[in-house]
Design an enzyme around this catalytic site. Structure first.
Site, short mmCIF file in Angstrom:
data_model
loop_
_atom_site.label_atom_id
_atom_site.label_comp_id
_atom_site.label_asym_id
_atom_site.label_seq_id
_atom_site.Cartn_x
_atom_site.Cartn_y
_atom_site.Cartn_z
N GLY A 71 -6.79 -7.68 -10.67
CA GLY A 71 -6.44 -9.08 -10.57
C GLY A 71 -7.54 -9.96 -10.02
O GLY A 71 -7.74 -11.09 -10.49
N ASN A 152 2.45 -13.48 -2.85
CA ASN A 152 2.40 -12.08 -2.44
C ASN A 152 2.86 -11.84 -1.01
O ASN A 152 3.13 -10.70 -0.62
CB ASN A 152 0.99 -11.51 -2.62
N ALA A 201 -2.65 -3.24 -12.61
CA ALA A 201 -1.79 -2.09 -12.91
C ALA A 201 -1.16 -1.48 -11.67
O ALA A 201 -0.03 -0.99 -11.71
CB ALA A 201 -2.60 -1.02 -13.66
N THR A 238 -19.02 -0.36 -19.76
CA THR A 238 -18.26 0.69 -20.42
C THR A 238 -16.83 0.71 -19.90
O THR A 238 -16.60 0.76 -18.69
CB THR A 238 -18.92 2.06 -20.18
N CYS A 331 -4.77 -7.17 1.80
CA CYS A 331 -6.19 -7.48 1.64
C CYS A 331 -6.83 -7.90 2.97
O CYS A 331 -8.03 -8.02 3.08
CB CYS A 331 -6.37 -8.60 0.62
#
Length: 382
Positions: A71, A152, A201, A238, A331
């Site tokens: 995110g 949140n 996810a 990648t 966080c």
């Protein structure tokens, strides 16, 4: 020692089915997706399948899904390019956004010449839409609004459709951080007037280190990370194939089992609120988290009647009893700073009392909640 995990707003435990499919990919599909040989094409096919799966659930085109590391990167992608490339001369946000937004706009402000405004909040922490309209009226240039769908820390739900309509009426771009809502609510991005979103996810039982940005077609958004032409030029590097497949599986499971999960977790939240009130009558609920119609079903943020000198031991005591929860956003763990969200909405008196966020998932039980309430009750009485 009993262990109870009530910190799912920080991260969720992975679904075993997700782990199984990721393990299989790591064993069998290890080619570089940019390679043209069979190994590479097999990896590329898995990525494009995941993109199509996610796009179908959100009712958008696969080209509008850009895989990211999570995110935070998705938020940075939208905000940086909006100022740098899309001619934005005003950003409107709020002071209770995630730091992935707040710190990014502050950094951008130090590098670019644009107007940064913060929309007013109502006492419960919801957005003052009348003030948002005033901010539109006071600025003649192009505006980007960045407001999160579900907060949140306190769980307040933004009326995304109403904000989006205001943005369209004022020819403004709308960036909406949906990290706490995608995977927990049915989201139709074709119908919602949103230009950019962020998802991660690990908020819906998938792996950490992978997420996606939704970038509305023809927006003109430019990359944040440069190098190769991966992700149709939106994000060089990648791709992490096993993580993207894990994201796809977790997203599939979350959406296919959404009604059942919502019913169970909402029941847990309702039960927790009722039992907490019975056990600790002086408890307060921060923001709008007690309002089940306007708050997410996944969390509560409570202010406990504990004096300041004893409050410093609360999280330590909970941890000693095997209970995981958060003082504020995860966080900020390890920081002694108070919650930037609560500092905007609580009185000085309540800021001196401990506030704790408990967040739930379908893996939790009522028996676990009873145990947590008993530990809290005993600590307050000691």
């Amino acid at each position: 020692m009993k262990k109870v995990y009530l910190d799912s707003a920080a991260t969720t435990q992975m679904n075993p089915e997700v782990i199984d499919c990721m393990t299989e990919v790591m064993k069998t599909t290890y080619g570089n997706p940019s390679s043209t040989h069979t190994f590479g094409r097999s990896a590329k096919a898995l990525i494009e399948k995941a993109r199509k799966t996610i796009a179908a659930y959100l009712n958008v085109t696969p080209a509008e899904i850009v895989f990211t590391s999570g995110g935070t990167e998705a938020d940075n992608l939208a905000l940086n390019s909006a100022v740098r490339d899309l001619g934005v001369t005003q950003i409107i946000t709020s002071r209770i956004e995630h730091h992935a937004v707040l710190h990014t706009v502050e950094q951008l402000k130090s590098c670019y010449d644009f107007e940064l405004n913060y929309v007013n909040l109502k006492p419960c922490g919801s957005i003052d839409l009348a003030h948002l309209e005033e901010l539109f009226s006071a600025h003649e240039g192009k505006t980007l609004v960045s407001l999160m769908h579900v907060n949140n820390e306190i769980g307040n739900i933004l009326d995304v459709e109403k904000v989006g309509r205001l943005c369209k009426a004022n020819n403004a771009l709308f960036h909406c951080d949906m990290v706490q809502s995608i995977g927990h609510y049915k989201v139709n991005l074709e119908e919602l007037p949103v230009d950019f979103t962020a998802a991660s996810a690990h908020k819906f039982h998938g792996p950490k280190g992978v997420g996606f940005a939704y970038v509305r077609k023809s927006s003109g958004l430019q990359p944040l990370i440069f190098g190769g032409q991966q992700e149709r030029g939106h994000r060089a590097g990648t791709e992490s194939v096993h993580n993207i497949v894990g994201l796809e599986k977790a997203f599939e499971l979350a959406n296919d089992n959404l009604a059942e999960e919502q019913e169970k977790v909402k029941g847990l939240k309702t039960y927790f609120i009722e039992k907490l009130k019975e056990a600790i009558p002086a408890v307060k609920f921060n923001g709008g988290c007690e309002d089940l119609d306007n708050s997410t079903y996944t969390l509560v943020n409570v202010c406990l009647p504990i004096p300041a000198e004893k409050a410093v031991l609360l999280l330590f005591q909970l941890d000693l009893n095997g209970i995981a929860c958060s003082k504020g956003s995860a966080c900020q763990s390890g920081s002694e700073k108070g919650s930037h969200v609560l500092s905007q909405i609580l009185s000085e008196e309540d800021l001196n009392k401990p506030s704790v966020r408990f967040s739930f998932s379908g893996f939790n039980t009522k028996e676990e909640l009873d145990y947590v309430i008993k530990v809290l009750q005993d600590f307050i009485a000691s």
